[in-house]
Design a protein around this motif. Sequence first.
Motif, PDB file in Angstrom:
ATOM      1  N   MET A  66      63.856   6.639  60.436  1.00 55.33           N
ATOM      2  CA  MET A  66      64.001   5.137  60.279  1.00 55.33           C
ATOM      3  C   MET A  66      63.866   4.763  62.078  1.00 55.33           C
ATOM      4  O   MET A  66      63.198   3.628  62.218  1.00 55.33           O
ATOM      5  N   ALA A  67      64.452   5.513  62.903  1.00 52.52           N
ATOM      6  CA  ALA A  67      64.389   5.100  64.286  1.00 52.52           C
ATOM      7  C   ALA A  67      63.192   5.190  64.776  1.00 52.52           C
ATOM      8  O   ALA A  67      62.606   4.558  65.828  1.00 52.52           O
ATOM      9  N   CYS A  68      62.175   6.172  64.394  1.00 54.38           N
ATOM     10  CA  CYS A  68      60.840   6.165  64.672  1.00 54.38           C
ATOM     11  C   CYS A  68      59.966   5.197  64.022  1.00 54.38           C
ATOM     12  O   CYS A  68      58.908   5.098  64.711  1.00 54.38           O
ATOM     13  N   GLY A  69      60.514   4.393  63.109  1.00 60.31           N
ATOM     14  CA  GLY A  69      59.548   3.259  62.802  1.00 60.31           C
ATOM     15  C   GLY A  69      59.027   3.431  61.067  1.00 60.31           C
ATOM     16  O   GLY A  69      58.437   2.587  60.791  1.00 60.31           O
ATOM     17  N   ILE A  70      59.708   4.464  60.638  1.00 61.85           N
ATOM     18  CA  ILE A  70      59.559   4.347  59.099  1.00 61.85           C
ATOM     19  C   ILE A  70      60.461   3.331  58.382  1.00 61.85           C
ATOM     20  O   ILE A  70      61.799   3.433  58.613  1.00 61.85           O
ATOM     21  N   ASP A  71      59.919   2.541  57.731  1.00 63.58           N
ATOM     22  CA  ASP A  71      60.762   1.220  57.280  1.00 63.58           C
ATOM     23  C   ASP A  71      61.230   1.537  55.984  1.00 63.58           C
ATOM     24  O   ASP A  71      60.039   1.403  55.183  1.00 63.58           O
ATOM     25  N   PRO A  72      62.324   1.494  55.706  1.00 63.86           N
ATOM     26  CA  PRO A  72      62.764   1.803  54.033  1.00 63.86           C
ATOM     27  C   PRO A  72      62.210   0.635  53.206  1.00 63.86           C
ATOM     28  O   PRO A  72      62.271   0.733  52.116  1.00 63.86           O
ATOM     29  N   HIS A 310      75.056   2.497  55.312  1.00 65.16           N
ATOM     30  CA  HIS A 310      73.616   2.013  54.798  1.00 65.16           C
ATOM     31  C   HIS A 310      72.729   3.174  54.690  1.00 65.16           C
ATOM     32  O   HIS A 310      71.623   3.072  53.787  1.00 65.16           O
ATOM     33  N   LEU A 311      72.921   4.270  55.564  1.00 68.56           N
ATOM     34  CA  LEU A 311      71.888   5.274  55.498  1.00 68.56           C
ATOM     35  C   LEU A 311      72.336   6.009  54.082  1.00 68.56           C
ATOM     36  O   LEU A 311      71.130   6.487  53.446  1.00 68.56           O
ATOM     37  N   THR A 312      73.219   6.101  53.640  1.00 69.99           N
ATOM     38  CA  THR A 312      73.505   6.594  52.247  1.00 69.99           C
ATOM     39  C   THR A 312      72.955   5.768  51.371  1.00 69.99           C
ATOM     40  O   THR A 312      71.889   6.366  50.241  1.00 69.99           O
ATOM     41  N   GLN A 313      72.864   4.403  51.314  1.00 77.98           N
ATOM     42  CA  GLN A 313      72.291   3.458  50.540  1.00 77.98           C
ATOM     43  C   GLN A 313      70.659   3.524  50.442  1.00 77.98           C
ATOM     44  O   GLN A 313      70.155   3.687  49.417  1.00 77.98           O
ATOM     45  N   VAL A 314      70.096   3.943  51.749  1.00 75.68           N
ATOM     46  CA  VAL A 314      68.760   4.076  51.702  1.00 75.68           C
ATOM     47  C   VAL A 314      68.211   5.166  51.072  1.00 75.68           C
ATOM     48  O   VAL A 314      67.291   5.449  50.328  1.00 75.68           O
ATOM     49  N   LEU A 315      69.086   6.324  51.132  1.00 73.19           N
ATOM     50  CA  LEU A 315      68.679   7.550  50.568  1.00 73.19           C
ATOM     51  C   LEU A 315      68.845   7.539  49.189  1.00 73.19           C
ATOM     52  O   LEU A 315      68.227   8.003  48.258  1.00 73.19           O
ATOM     53  N   SER A 316      69.937   6.798  48.674  1.00 75.01           N
ATOM     54  CA  SER A 316      69.968   6.698  47.144  1.00 75.01           C
ATOM     55  C   SER A 316      68.975   5.779  46.570  1.00 75.01           C
ATOM     56  O   SER A 316      68.349   6.242  45.536  1.00 75.01           O
ATOM     57  N   GLU A 317      68.651   4.981  47.103  1.00 73.89           N
ATOM     58  CA  GLU A 317      67.351   4.043  46.660  1.00 73.89           C
ATOM     59  C   GLU A 317      66.281   4.735  46.782  1.00 73.89           C
ATOM     60  O   GLU A 317      65.342   4.744  45.792  1.00 73.89           O
ATOM     61  N   GLY A 318      66.102   5.642  47.709  1.00 76.74           N
ATOM     62  CA  GLY A 318      64.756   6.266  47.871  1.00 76.74           C
ATOM     63  C   GLY A 318      64.541   7.495  46.914  1.00 76.74           C
ATOM     64  O   GLY A 318      63.932   7.361  46.561  1.00 76.74           O
ATOM     65  N   ALA A 319      65.859   7.848  46.486  1.00 76.25           N
ATOM     66  CA  ALA A 319      65.727   8.845  45.489  1.00 76.25           C
ATOM     67  C   ALA A 319      65.583   8.477  44.157  1.00 76.25           C
ATOM     68  O   ALA A 319      64.829   9.086  43.385  1.00 76.25           O
ATOM     69  N   ALA A 320      65.909   7.358  43.880  1.00 76.24           N
ATOM     70  CA  ALA A 320      65.607   6.536  42.488  1.00 76.24           C
ATOM     71  C   ALA A 320      64.123   6.300  42.390  1.00 76.24           C
ATOM     72  O   ALA A 320      63.529   6.653  41.511  1.00 76.24           O
ATOM     73  N   LYS A 321      63.689   5.780  43.613  1.00 72.28           N
ATOM     74  CA  LYS A 321      62.142   5.451  43.500  1.00 72.28           C
ATOM     75  C   LYS A 321      61.351   6.604  43.294  1.00 72.28           C
ATOM     76  O   LYS A 321      60.395   6.741  42.741  1.00 72.28           O
ATOM     77  N   ALA A 322      61.754   7.769  44.311  1.00 69.46           N
ATOM     78  CA  ALA A 322      60.837   9.016  44.181  1.00 69.46           C
ATOM     79  C   ALA A 322      61.001   9.572  42.767  1.00 69.46           C
ATOM     80  O   ALA A 322      60.037  10.116  42.379  1.00 69.46           O
ATOM     81  N   ASP A 323      62.111   9.414  42.212  1.00 67.44           N
ATOM     82  CA  ASP A 323      62.377  10.133  40.941  1.00 67.44           C
ATOM     83  C   ASP A 323      61.444   9.621  39.867  1.00 67.44           C
ATOM     84  O   ASP A 323      60.877  10.335  38.968  1.00 67.44           O
ATOM     85  N   ALA A 324      61.614   8.251  39.944  1.00 63.58           N
ATOM     86  CA  ALA A 324      60.637   7.753  38.891  1.00 63.58           C
ATOM     87  C   ALA A 324      59.330   8.012  38.942  1.00 63.58           C
ATOM     88  O   ALA A 324      58.722   8.161  37.981  1.00 63.58           O
ATOM     89  N   THR A 325      58.621   8.143  40.206  1.00 62.93           N
ATOM     90  CA  THR A 325      57.226   8.537  40.226  1.00 62.93           C
ATOM     91  C   THR A 325      57.008  10.207  39.838  1.00 62.93           C
ATOM     92  O   THR A 325      56.058  10.349  39.094  1.00 62.93           O
ATOM     93  N   ALA A 326      57.775  10.934  40.451  1.00 57.10           N
ATOM     94  CA  ALA A 326      57.653  12.468  40.191  1.00 57.10           C
ATOM     95  C   ALA A 326      57.933  12.695  38.887  1.00 57.10           C
ATOM     96  O   ALA A 326      57.290  13.741  38.248  1.00 57.10           O
ATOM     97  N   SER A 327      58.945  12.216  38.244  1.00 55.09           N
ATOM     98  CA  SER A 327      59.105  12.570  36.971  1.00 55.09           C
ATOM     99  C   SER A 327      57.983  12.564  36.038  1.00 55.09           C
ATOM    100  O   SER A 327      57.830  13.236  34.990  1.00 55.09           O
ATOM    101  N   ARG A 328      57.197  11.489  35.964  1.00 57.71           N
ATOM    102  CA  ARG A 328      56.199  10.953  35.341  1.00 57.71           C
ATOM    103  C   ARG A 328      55.030  12.465  35.536  1.00 57.71           C
ATOM    104  O   ARG A 328      54.526  12.750  34.451  1.00 57.71           O
ATOM    105  N   SER A 329      54.844  12.799  36.746  1.00 62.15           N
ATOM    106  CA  SER A 329      53.918  13.840  36.707  1.00 62.15           C
ATOM    107  C   SER A 329      54.425  15.015  36.335  1.00 62.15           C
ATOM    108  O   SER A 329      53.610  15.635  35.590  1.00 62.15           O
TER     109      SER A 329
END
Length: 343
Positions: A66-72, A310-329
């Motif tokens: 995030m500090a380098c500019g990856i925007d959640p 906030h960081l925990t929140q970002v990772l929790s939302e990220g995991a949910a979005k990633a999971d939705a995509t990956a579990s389909r494959s």
Amino acid sequence: RKRVLSGIQPTGGLHLGNYFGAMRSWINLQELYDCYFCMVDLHAITLPHDPIALQEDTRKAAALYMACGIDPAKSVIFVQSHVSAHAELAWLLMTQTPVGWLNRMIQWKEKSRKVGSEEVGAGLLTYPVLQAADILAYQTDVVPVGEDQKQHIELARDIAERMNSRYGGKPWKKLGGRGGRIFKVPDIMMPPAGARVMSLTEGSAKMSKSAELDASRINLLDSPKDVQNKIKRAKTDAGEGLEYDNPERPEARNLLTLYALATGHSLESAQREVGSLRWGDFKPRLADAMVAMLEPIQQRYNEIRADDAHLTQVLSEGAAKADATASRSLERCQQAMGFVPRV
Ligand code: TYM
């Protein structure tokens, strides 16, 4: 939109090689692509590791993304182990990957030699299959990485093609699937400069987390004093001036490249600007450029680390979005291989 996925092993902290080889491309890509960026903690346990350090390093790496500019708000940032489809898909792919392909991997040969065959974990050998699962689970179009990952991405392509040709056909249709391609075959993307950042203490070795000498690398969280000292002590040669295109002078090439990357100039214009300086005059300018580049990153990093919730929140939302995509494959692959669907 096209998909991007990439990841970094969090252990040992991130350095300039990770930044210029991978993260800088990620920042630009997130404007145009659907991006998934993970901290690959499952890969980080393939060599002996310290559990307490792993947990802290994984959070640190996320904050550095995030500090380098990856925007959640634009990209999905997640912890690899939070998405169980990675490990599950890796098993399916492992059963289809010849050991001969894995034995040819340069990183396996190098790393296993150091540990010895009686002690080395099986996961170090199958490591690139887990990496293939990371990539294929997102139907990834483009994988932005440094040059050292080229062979692993080629393996992921070979595995995707093998899966598609073995299981992508008619039987899959009979099983209720769509037939055709199971996985997209991904392309590699490497930056024009910085794809291979070299060690500060040895111009013919790659800058790496695992090198014993900390002076060989600049970590993104190094203090200005450390950066100055490391550059002051960086190996030089007896040549006159700086050049980026003389293979006989790897140190000159590496430090000039780092200067170009830190200032955002092209190699040619960096050469014109500082190419005629002596080492003693060039090094402080390189150190200043490096410190100026790292300062805002470290400042944002400290702000992000001050708000752990906030960081925990970002990772929790990220995991949910990633999971939705990956579990389909994963489901497609399970279906095509003939597993009984769970209803
Ligand atoms: P890792 O953690 O060793 O490195 C992370 C990224 O940084 C790049 N890199 C470099 N680039 C230029 N110069 C260097 N000296 C340098 N050192 C490292 C790497 O090329 C990489 O892009 N197996 C991978 C992590 C991984 C992955 C993935 C990557 C796991 N799953 C899926 C892409 C997609 C690794 O160990 O990278």
